[in-house]
Design a protein around this motif. Structure first.
Motif, mmCIF file in Angstrom:
data_model
loop_
_atom_site.group_PDB
_atom_site.id
_atom_site.type_symbol
_atom_site.label_atom_id
_atom_site.label_comp_id
_atom_site.label_asym_id
_atom_site.label_seq_id
_atom_site.Cartn_x
_atom_site.Cartn_y
_atom_site.Cartn_z
ATOM 1 N N HIS A 101 0.799 -1.226 0.000
ATOM 2 C CA HIS A 101 0.000 0.000 0.000
ATOM 3 C C HIS A 101 0.836 1.281 0.000
ATOM 4 C CE1 HIS A 101 -2.777 -3.037 1.872
ATOM 5 N NE2 HIS A 101 -3.379 -2.670 0.753
ATOM 6 N N ALA A 102 2.150 1.122 -0.025
ATOM 7 C CA ALA A 102 3.007 2.308 0.132
ATOM 8 C C ALA A 102 3.294 3.003 -1.192
ATOM 9 C CB ALA A 102 4.326 1.893 0.781
ATOM 10 N N ALA A 103 3.317 4.334 -1.152
ATOM 11 C CA ALA A 103 3.926 5.099 -2.244
ATOM 12 C C ALA A 103 5.432 4.995 -2.047
ATOM 13 C CB ALA A 103 3.485 6.552 -2.176
ATOM 14 N N ALA A 104 6.192 5.081 -3.123
ATOM 15 C CA ALA A 104 7.628 4.847 -2.972
ATOM 16 C C ALA A 104 8.409 5.665 -3.984
ATOM 17 C CB ALA A 104 7.934 3.358 -3.157
ATOM 18 N N PHE A 105 9.437 6.340 -3.506
ATOM 19 C CA PHE A 105 10.360 7.011 -4.434
ATOM 20 C C PHE A 105 11.715 7.229 -3.779
ATOM 21 C CE2 PHE A 105 10.340 11.396 -2.766
ATOM 22 C CZ PHE A 105 9.127 11.472 -2.084
ATOM 23 N N ASP A 106 12.717 7.477 -4.634
ATOM 24 C CA ASP A 106 14.085 7.713 -4.162
ATOM 25 C C ASP A 106 14.365 9.205 -4.097
ATOM 26 O OD1 ASP A 106 14.354 4.995 -4.399
ATOM 27 O OD2 ASP A 106 15.958 5.054 -5.914
ATOM 28 N N LEU A 107 15.356 9.557 -3.301
ATOM 29 C CA LEU A 107 15.911 10.907 -3.380
ATOM 30 C C LEU A 107 17.416 10.804 -3.247
ATOM 31 C CD1 LEU A 107 16.737 12.125 -0.351
ATOM 32 C CD2 LEU A 107 14.285 12.260 -0.125
ATOM 33 N N ASN A 108 18.094 11.777 -3.823
ATOM 34 C CA ASN A 108 19.560 11.763 -3.789
ATOM 35 C C ASN A 108 20.067 13.083 -3.259
ATOM 36 O OD1 ASN A 108 22.282 11.794 -4.247
ATOM 37 N ND2 ASN A 108 22.180 11.265 -6.419
ATOM 38 N N ALA A 109 20.520 13.069 -2.027
ATOM 39 C CA ALA A 109 21.224 14.235 -1.480
ATOM 40 C C ALA A 109 22.550 13.733 -0.915
ATOM 41 C CB ALA A 109 20.388 14.925 -0.408
ATOM 42 N N ALA A 110 23.073 12.678 -1.554
ATOM 43 C CA ALA A 110 24.349 12.044 -1.184
ATOM 44 C C ALA A 110 24.386 11.750 0.321
ATOM 45 C CB ALA A 110 25.518 12.911 -1.653
ATOM 46 N N CYS A 111 25.468 12.140 0.978
ATOM 47 C CA CYS A 111 25.636 11.725 2.384
ATOM 48 C C CYS A 111 24.630 12.381 3.318
ATOM 49 C CB CYS A 111 27.044 12.026 2.854
ATOM 50 S SG CYS A 111 28.301 11.329 1.775
ATOM 51 N N ALA A 112 24.012 13.489 2.897
ATOM 52 C CA ALA A 112 22.979 14.125 3.733
ATOM 53 C C ALA A 112 21.601 13.532 3.409
ATOM 54 C CB ALA A 112 22.978 15.635 3.505
ATOM 55 N N GLY A 113 21.561 12.504 2.585
ATOM 56 C CA GLY A 113 20.299 11.979 2.068
ATOM 57 C C GLY A 113 19.320 11.518 3.137
ATOM 58 N N PHE A 114 19.816 10.845 4.170
ATOM 59 C CA PHE A 114 18.893 10.359 5.201
ATOM 60 C C PHE A 114 18.207 11.535 5.908
ATOM 61 C CE2 PHE A 114 17.834 9.076 9.543
ATOM 62 C CZ PHE A 114 17.014 7.994 9.293
ATOM 63 N N LEU A 115 18.969 12.613 6.134
ATOM 64 C CA LEU A 115 18.369 13.793 6.782
ATOM 65 C C LEU A 115 17.313 14.414 5.882
ATOM 66 C CD1 LEU A 115 21.651 15.402 8.124
ATOM 67 C CD2 LEU A 115 19.912 14.208 9.450
ATOM 68 N N PHE A 116 17.609 14.470 4.576
ATOM 69 C CA PHE A 116 16.637 15.031 3.641
ATOM 70 C C PHE A 116 15.395 14.133 3.572
ATOM 71 C CE2 PHE A 116 18.672 18.500 0.931
ATOM 72 C CZ PHE A 116 19.671 18.768 1.847
ATOM 73 N N ALA A 117 15.596 12.817 3.690
ATOM 74 C CA ALA A 117 14.448 11.893 3.694
ATOM 75 C C ALA A 117 13.613 12.101 4.957
ATOM 76 C CB ALA A 117 14.937 10.450 3.605
ATOM 77 N N LEU A 118 14.279 12.277 6.084
ATOM 78 C CA LEU A 118 13.558 12.516 7.339
ATOM 79 C C LEU A 118 12.733 13.803 7.244
ATOM 80 C CD1 LEU A 118 12.987 11.871 10.347
ATOM 81 C CD2 LEU A 118 15.109 13.046 10.926
ATOM 82 N N ASN A 119 13.358 14.832 6.688
ATOM 83 C CA ASN A 119 12.655 16.111 6.563
ATOM 84 C C ASN A 119 11.473 16.006 5.601
ATOM 85 O OD1 ASN A 119 14.625 17.069 8.221
ATOM 86 N ND2 ASN A 119 15.753 18.158 6.640
ATOM 87 N N THR A 120 11.674 15.273 4.517
ATOM 88 C CA THR A 120 10.591 15.087 3.539
ATOM 89 C C THR A 120 9.438 14.306 4.172
ATOM 90 O OG1 THR A 120 12.259 15.016 1.797
ATOM 91 C CG2 THR A 120 10.055 14.250 1.206
ATOM 92 N N ALA A 121 9.790 13.242 4.894
ATOM 93 C CA ALA A 121 8.749 12.445 5.565
ATOM 94 C C ALA A 121 8.000 13.300 6.575
ATOM 95 C CB ALA A 121 9.386 11.238 6.261
ATOM 96 N N GLN A 122 8.749 14.114 7.301
ATOM 97 C CA GLN A 122 8.108 14.969 8.306
ATOM 98 C C GLN A 122 7.087 15.903 7.644
ATOM 99 O OE1 GLN A 122 10.616 17.747 10.398
ATOM 100 N NE2 GLN A 122 9.126 18.051 12.018
#
Ligand code: UT7
Length: 331
Positions: A101-122
Motif C-alpha cells: 500500500h506504500a507510495a515509494a520514491f528515491d531521493l539523492n542528497a548524497a551523504c545528507a540523504g537520510f536527513l533530507f528523507a527525514l525532513n521530507t517524511a516529516q
C-alpha cells in the motif's frame, strides 16, 4: 501532531575489508588511514545490493516499531548508488518487503540523504497526507569507487540503515518531561561548489552524438575542499537548528554526525564547544557509507541502549551537492 521515530534497523554486507587488505591494492598504510580518517575497516558488497540491504534494514525497523509491511504509507530511499536508474530502489524495496500500500520514491542528497528523507517524511506526515513512512539510507559505494585511487577508496563502505517514522495524534511525554519526537530541521545546498565531490553517469544520447563519452565514471573528490566545507557548514547548521529551538549545545545529549572522518567530527565538537564523548562513532568499523552512516549509527546506539527515551539528539551531515542538514529530535 508529533512525528516520532518508532523503529530503526540496519543491514551490512558480510565481507570486511581492512586497511591491511587495502595495502595490497594501493600505496597506503593502516597507520596513515587510521591517523587521517579514523577508519580501520569497512564492509564491501560481494553480491548484496542497495535494494537488498535497504529491504533488510526496513524489515528490522518495522519489527522494532511493531508494524506490518502492509501498514506502511510511504517508502523513501536516499541513495546515490542505485543498481538501476529505473525502477527506483524504493519501489524494489516495496516489492521485497511486501509494503503493497506504500507510495515509494528515491531521493539523492548524497551523504545528507537520510536527513533530507527525514525532513521530507516529516513534511508529508505533518501535512496529514500520510500517517507513517519508512525512510532509508542505502549505498553500495564500492562499485563507484576507483580501487586504484588511494585518495578515495580508503574512505567508503557499503551498508543500509532505516527508520520508521509515525505521526502521532497524542504527545508521548518522556520521564524527564521532554516530548518525544522531531523538534526541528535545517537543510541546505551549495551547488556552486558541487564538483568538489562528483561521480559521472552517461551524459548524452548515443543516436545523435557520436563523440566518445568515455570519461572517468568513478568518484572524484577534492578531499581538502570537502573537509573545509564540512568543518564550517556542519557546526553552522547545528547552531542554526539549536537557535531555532532556543536551546543551547548543553541541552543536547547526543550528536550523531555523518561518519566521514574522525577529524571532521572532532573539529565540529570543538567548534560547538561540546564534549566529544557526546559524539558516538562507528566509522572505525564501517567507514563512510554516505546516506547510510547516520541511520546505521542511530540504530546501533538505540539497540545498545546508549540512547535512551527522553534523550535529545542532533543528527547532522554533509555530502556531495554540496548538501548539508541538521535535525533535532527527542528520542
Ligand atoms: O561524505 C563526504 C566524503 N568526503 C569527505 O568527507 C572527504 C573529506 N576529506 C578528508 O577526509 C581528507 O581530506 C582525506 C582523508 C581525504 C585526505 O586527508 P588529508 O589530510 O586532507 O590528506 P591530503 O589530501 O592533504 O594528502 C596528504 C598526503 C599527500 O601526499 P604528499 O603530497 O603530502 O606527499 C597524499 O598524496 O597524503 C597522501 N595520501 C595518502 N597517503 C597514504 C593521500 N591518500 C593517501 C593514502 N595513503 N590513502
Amino acid at each position: 501532531m508529533t512525528i516520532r521515530i518508532t523503529g530503526t534497523g540496519s543491514a551490512l554486507p558480510e565481507k570486511i575489508v581492512t586497511n591491511f587488505d587495502l595495502q595490497k591494492l594501493v600505496e597506503t598504510s593502516d597507520e596513515w588511514i587510521q591517523k587521517r580518517t579514523g577508519i580501520a575497516q569497512r564492509r564491501v558488497s560481494t553480491g548484496e545490493t542497495v535494494a537488498s540491504l535497504a529491504a533488510g534494514a526496513c524489515t528490522k525497523a518495522l519489527e522494532m516499531a511493531g508494524k506490518a509491511a502492509e501498514e506502511v504509507d510511504l517508502i523513501l530511499v536516499a541513495t546515490c548508488s542505485p543498481e538501476l536508474l529505473l525502477p527506483c530502489c524504493a519501489c524494489q524495496v516495496q516489492d521485497r518487503i511486501g509494503a503493497s500500500h506504500a507510495a515509494a520514491f528515491d531521493l539523492n542528497a548524497a551523504c545528507a540523504g537520510f536527513l533530507f528523507a527525514l525532513n521530507t517524511a516529516q513534511a508529508y506526515l505533518q501535512s496529514g497526507i500520510y500517517k507513517n513512512a519508512l525512510i532509508v539510507g542505502s549505498e553500495v559505494l564500492s562499485k563507484l569507487v576507483d580501487w586504484t585511487d588511494r585518495g578515495t577508496c580508503i574512505l567508503f563502505g557499503d551498508g543500509a540503515g532505516a527508520a520508521f517514522v509515525e505521526a502521532q495524534a497524542e504527545d508521548f511525554v518522556c520521564e524527564n518531561g521532554r516530548k518525544s519526537g522531531v523538534e526541528c530541521m535545517v537543510q541546505g545546498a551549495d551547488g556552486a561548489r558541487g564538483m568538489v565531490l562528483s561521480c559521472a553517469e552517461r551524459t548524452l544520447n548515443s543516436a545523435f552524438f557520436s563523440e566518445s563519452q568515455d570519461g572517468n565514471l568513478f568518484v572524484q573528490m577534492d578531499g581538502q575542499e570537502v573537509y573545509k566545507f564540512a568543518t564550517k557548514q556542519v557546526p553552522a547548521c547545528i547552531q542554526q537548528a539549536l537557535g531555532q529551538m532556543g536551546i543551547a549545545v548543553d541541552d543536547v545529549d547526543w550528536f550523531l554526525l555523518h561518519q566521514a572522518n574522525v577529524r571532521i567530527i572532532e573539529s565540529v565538537a570543538k567548534h560547538l564547544k561540546a564534549d566529544l564523548a557526546k559524539f558516538p562513532m562507528n566509522i572505525q568499523d564501517v567507514g563512510n557509507m554516505s546516506s547510510a552512516t547516520i541511520p546505521v549509527l542511530l540504530d546501533a546506539c538505540c539497540r545498545s541502549g546508549k540512547i535512551k527515551r527522553g534523550d535529545r539528539i542532533v543528527l547532522s551531515g554533509f555530502g556531495a551537492g554540496l548538501t548539508y542538514g541538521a535535525s533535532v529530535l527527542v528520542w
